[in-house]
Motif scaffolding. Structure first.
Motif, short mmCIF file in Angstrom:
data_model
loop_
_atom_site.label_atom_id
_atom_site.label_comp_id
_atom_site.label_asym_id
_atom_site.label_seq_id
_atom_site.Cartn_x
_atom_site.Cartn_y
_atom_site.Cartn_z
N LYS A 90 0.87 -1.01 0.10
CA LYS A 90 -0.04 0.06 0.00
C LYS A 90 0.85 1.26 -0.12
CE LYS A 90 -4.57 -1.11 0.72
NZ LYS A 90 -5.18 -1.30 1.82
N PRO A 91 0.36 2.34 -0.66
CA PRO A 91 1.17 3.36 -0.82
C PRO A 91 1.27 4.27 0.59
CG PRO A 91 -0.56 3.60 -2.05
CD PRO A 91 -0.65 2.36 -1.82
N VAL A 92 2.47 4.52 0.95
CA VAL A 92 2.43 5.32 2.16
C VAL A 92 1.46 6.47 2.27
CG1 VAL A 92 4.08 6.52 3.75
CG2 VAL A 92 4.85 4.89 2.29
N ARG A 93 0.96 6.65 3.61
CA ARG A 93 0.26 7.61 3.94
C ARG A 93 0.43 8.07 5.32
NH1 ARG A 93 -5.82 6.33 1.62
NH2 ARG A 93 -5.26 7.45 -0.40
N PHE B 25 0.42 14.49 -7.26
CA PHE B 25 0.21 13.41 -6.21
C PHE B 25 0.83 12.30 -6.97
CE2 PHE B 25 -2.58 14.63 -2.62
CZ PHE B 25 -2.52 15.73 -2.69
N ASP B 26 0.77 11.99 -7.99
CA ASP B 26 1.51 10.73 -8.36
C ASP B 26 2.86 10.52 -8.41
OD1 ASP B 26 -0.95 9.54 -9.07
OD2 ASP B 26 -0.83 9.98 -11.36
N LYS B 27 3.29 11.71 -8.16
CA LYS B 27 5.05 11.77 -8.48
C LYS B 27 5.54 12.37 -7.12
CE LYS B 27 5.76 15.09 -11.46
NZ LYS B 27 5.08 15.93 -12.40
N SER B 28 4.76 13.18 -6.28
CA SER B 28 5.72 13.80 -5.52
C SER B 28 4.96 14.08 -3.85
CB SER B 28 5.89 15.58 -5.76
OG SER B 28 6.34 16.25 -4.63
N ILE B 29 3.90 14.89 -3.75
CA ILE B 29 3.29 14.66 -2.70
C ILE B 29 2.50 13.10 -2.46
CG2 ILE B 29 1.05 15.45 -1.34
CD1 ILE B 29 2.04 17.97 -1.80
N GLY B 30 2.10 12.49 -3.41
CA GLY B 30 1.62 11.25 -3.35
C GLY B 30 2.48 10.24 -2.80
#
Lengths: 182, 182
Positions: A90-93, B25-30
């Motif tokens: 899972k992507p980090v959050r 969001f796909d690249k950086s903040i995400g």
DNA sequence: CTCGGTTATGCAACTCGTTGCAAAAGGGTC
DNA sequence: GACCCTTTTGCAACGAGTTGCATAACCGAG
């Protein structure tokens, strides 16, 4: 979709009632798959309906009355299949990392206190893991199950250690920045 | 409750349309707060309604037509307040650790492949972070914002490094166990 | 024997995130 | 200029997790 399998694992290790499961989730399994009693009761119902677990015959089915469950062969098969399933991480959050990033835009006022608080929490958790290691996994126990549980525990220890060292670094950094401004 | 603040942060760094935000969001903040375009559009609507952001006047409000947003002073204030808020770290919920624990009960058949797959994924992610570090944060840039973003990036690097070393260890352990059985 | 605390199970409503799909505008191509 | 692909925005339904509360049995104290 992992909660049912977390419960199957817990029940396979030891048949339990809903409340006992809840307590075990607070202590052990829950360290890497947390769940509330609500989720657990709901899921126990579904698992029973699907024929993966059953209530032990001794337990009468009334409310407020303890009801113990055990895993059926179908449940064990389901769990075996699930262990080999592929599932992407899972992507980090992480809200704290986000706060640090936001601090780059609006300033880090007050963030240092929060970092210190988290540092303390992670140190506590690390201490708890290390206590568990000493208590539950003395080096002489070496069955497959012990080795794997020790491996999972080392995962928890590694994660907490990572956060502790990152938070240390973060505090240094933020003090330097704040010092240059105040 | 962090998505609105992730969006406020992104917009404060640079006004953007919904689709641009999705890409950032796909690249950086995400990398530490992931979100789908759906969540983003929904949240942009809410933030506008609350008066924390506004659509840039140039953009007409029709469907299929680009609409750029910028942060209003109220939004900036909200973000500043949020940065200092206390929020406990979320309990870990990791399916891979759960699988290892389940393997202790039903056997580790097939799990090694999954561990290797994750190892490769984490190595990729680590390489990506390191490339970003070289590309976006040469050591001569040293404003507060750069230092904090570098700090966040080091968080990501540390996390990936942790997983890589744990997965290495896990593979060794599971090969030993499997070797003893087959 | 009844009152209050503890154990134990459970319902309902809500929020957040995910998935699948739809719709409007623009641009290129034949 | 009709067709199709891409860009951009958006709706609707679903699933997982959270929160607050309700209900039932049991047990000890007075």
């Amino acid at each position: 979709m992992s909660l049912p399998h977390a419960i199957l694992t817990a029940l396979a290790e030891k048949p339990s009632s809903g409340l006992e499961l809840t307590r075990r989730f607070d202590k052990s399994i829950g360290y890497f798959w947390s769940a509330t009693h609500q989720q657990i009761y709901r899921e126990l119902g579904r698992l029973e309906e699907k024929g993966l677990i059953r209530a032990l015959p001794s337990a009468r089915p009334t409310r407020g009355q303890k009801k113990e469950y055990e895993v059926l062969p179908a449940g064990r098969a389901e769990l075996t299949a699930w262990v080999a399933e592929a599932e992407d991480p899972k992507p980090v959050r992480d809200a704290l990392l986000l706060r640090v990033r936001a601090a780059g835009v609006v300033g880090a006022g007050g963030l240092d206190a929060e970092l210190r608080r988290h540092l303390a929490l992670h140190r506590e958790q690390l201490a708890e893991y290390e206590a568990i290691g000493k208590r539950d996994f003395p080096p002489e126990r070496d069955a497959e199950q012990d080795r794997l549980r020790r491996l999972v525990l080392r995962g928890g220890i590694g994660l907490e250690s990572f956060w502790i060292s990152w938070l240390d670094e973060a505090l240094t950094e933020i003090e330097e920045i704040g010092g240059g401004r105040a």
